[in-house]
Scaffold this active site. Sequence first.
Site, short mmCIF file in Angstrom:
data_model
loop_
_atom_site.label_atom_id
_atom_site.label_comp_id
_atom_site.label_asym_id
_atom_site.label_seq_id
_atom_site.Cartn_x
_atom_site.Cartn_y
_atom_site.Cartn_z
N ALA A 110 2.22 37.58 32.71
CA ALA A 110 3.00 38.83 32.69
C ALA A 110 4.14 38.95 33.70
O ALA A 110 5.04 39.77 33.49
CB ALA A 110 2.05 40.01 32.87
N ALA A 111 4.13 38.21 34.81
CA ALA A 111 5.17 38.43 35.84
C ALA A 111 6.52 37.86 35.40
O ALA A 111 6.54 36.82 34.74
CB ALA A 111 4.75 37.79 37.15
N PRO A 112 7.61 38.54 35.76
CA PRO A 112 7.69 39.71 36.63
C PRO A 112 7.47 41.06 35.94
O PRO A 112 7.55 42.09 36.59
CB PRO A 112 9.13 39.62 37.15
CG PRO A 112 9.89 38.93 36.06
CD PRO A 112 8.94 37.95 35.45
N GLY A 113 7.22 41.07 34.63
CA GLY A 113 6.84 42.34 34.00
C GLY A 113 7.79 42.85 32.93
O GLY A 113 7.63 43.98 32.45
N GLU A 133 -1.27 37.91 35.80
CA GLU A 133 -0.36 36.88 36.29
C GLU A 133 -1.12 36.00 37.27
O GLU A 133 -1.57 36.46 38.31
CB GLU A 133 0.86 37.52 36.99
CG GLU A 133 1.71 36.56 37.79
CD GLU A 133 2.22 35.34 37.00
OE1 GLU A 133 2.75 35.52 35.89
OE2 GLU A 133 2.07 34.22 37.50
N ARG A 138 3.53 36.32 42.51
CA ARG A 138 4.23 36.86 41.35
C ARG A 138 3.51 38.10 40.80
O ARG A 138 4.14 39.00 40.25
CB ARG A 138 4.38 35.78 40.26
CG ARG A 138 5.44 34.72 40.64
CD ARG A 138 5.55 33.62 39.59
NE ARG A 138 5.96 34.05 38.28
CZ ARG A 138 7.22 34.32 37.92
NH1 ARG A 138 8.19 34.20 38.78
NH2 ARG A 138 7.49 34.69 36.68
N ASP A 178 3.30 34.97 26.75
CA ASP A 178 4.70 34.61 27.01
C ASP A 178 4.62 33.43 27.97
O ASP A 178 4.70 33.59 29.18
CB ASP A 178 5.43 35.82 27.61
CG ASP A 178 6.92 35.58 27.72
OD1 ASP A 178 7.47 34.86 26.87
OD2 ASP A 178 7.54 36.12 28.66
N CYS A 231 10.62 30.41 26.08
CA CYS A 231 12.09 30.41 26.07
C CYS A 231 12.55 28.96 26.03
O CYS A 231 13.38 28.54 26.82
CB CYS A 231 12.65 31.18 27.25
SG CYS A 231 12.01 30.66 28.83
N1 SAM Z 1 6.24 37.75 30.45
C1 SAM Z 1 7.04 37.66 31.66
C2 SAM Z 1 8.16 38.68 31.55
O1 SAM Z 1 8.54 39.05 30.44
O2 SAM Z 1 8.66 39.14 32.61
C3 SAM Z 1 7.55 36.27 31.91
C4 SAM Z 1 6.44 35.26 31.97
S1 SAM Z 1 6.93 33.63 32.46
C5 SAM Z 1 7.72 33.04 31.04
C6 SAM Z 1 5.37 32.79 32.41
C7 SAM Z 1 4.40 33.17 33.49
O3 SAM Z 1 3.19 32.40 33.32
C8 SAM Z 1 4.89 32.87 34.91
O4 SAM Z 1 4.91 34.06 35.65
C9 SAM Z 1 3.86 31.88 35.46
O5 SAM Z 1 3.58 32.09 36.82
C10 SAM Z 1 2.65 32.14 34.60
N2 SAM Z 1 1.73 30.97 34.56
C11 SAM Z 1 1.87 29.76 35.15
N3 SAM Z 1 0.80 28.98 34.91
C12 SAM Z 1 -0.06 29.70 34.19
C13 SAM Z 1 -1.35 29.43 33.64
N4 SAM Z 1 -1.97 28.26 33.80
N5 SAM Z 1 -1.95 30.41 32.94
C14 SAM Z 1 -1.34 31.60 32.77
N6 SAM Z 1 -0.11 31.90 33.25
C15 SAM Z 1 0.51 30.96 33.95
#
Ligand code: SAM
Length: 247
Positions: A110-113, A133, A138, A178, A231
Amino acid sequence: MELPAAFEKRMQDMLGAEYTAFRASYNEPHKRGIRLNTVKCTKEQLERVLPFTLVQTPFSPLSFYAPTDTKMAALPLYHAGAFYSQEPSASSAVTLLAPEPGDKVLDLCAAPGGKSTQIAALTGDTGLLWSNEVVRNRAAILSSNLERMGVRNTVVSSVYPEMLAEKLGGYFDKVLVDAPCSGEGMFRRDPVAVQEWSPEHVETCAVRQLAILSSAAQCVREGGILVYSTCTFSTEENEGVVQKFLE
Ligand code: SAM
């Protein structure tokens, strides 16, 4: 703009005749957008005080184009949580998830949200929004953005997806993954994504994504909705096709 040769070759193979137009898009400025936060205000209220006109994007009724040179952090309304700075196309995942008032929704990465706060706007901050997250610092940024956007009906956790699957299997009406990805779609605005890219990185991401997706599938109730978004363009990460297993 310079791109990794191996990436260019993969995109050529994937896009065929469309590759030329795709490559030319790297010379255009990236589009910027803001997403209206209906937890705090209406479109009319926002428009009255913004220094530019809101032009609707095709990705979400809450998403609008902003001039490329907009300094979001210089706008008091940004700090008041009236809108979230979000690339227009990034708002499409939650449009597909279609959260409704009363839904129990899990945003697993979810981060940064950006997407959590969009979910809250669509449920009217009702039901339950569980924003997870895994990276602890984060998760703190996620909490602060949820707070700035006035989202109250929410739980923030910082655990691996497997733990949520074990404790909350079948609990959620809607789940969003995501996923962390190789970020091929970010090259135009993020030079670090270009530097970090390699075919091996794509594969590592694909393996991790499959594990996250498997936990996510356990969290959604029977008949619920699971949306998976990235993305990036690679088939390994989006369709689960790892090249070396095809050779
Ligand atoms: N959904 C967010 C938004 O719209 O602001 C962006 C999410 S970003 C694409 C993916 C996130 O997955 C990152 O914050 C990352 O730290 C987290 N992440 C990294 N490894 C992960 C894991 N093994 N399981 C779940 N989340 C993970």
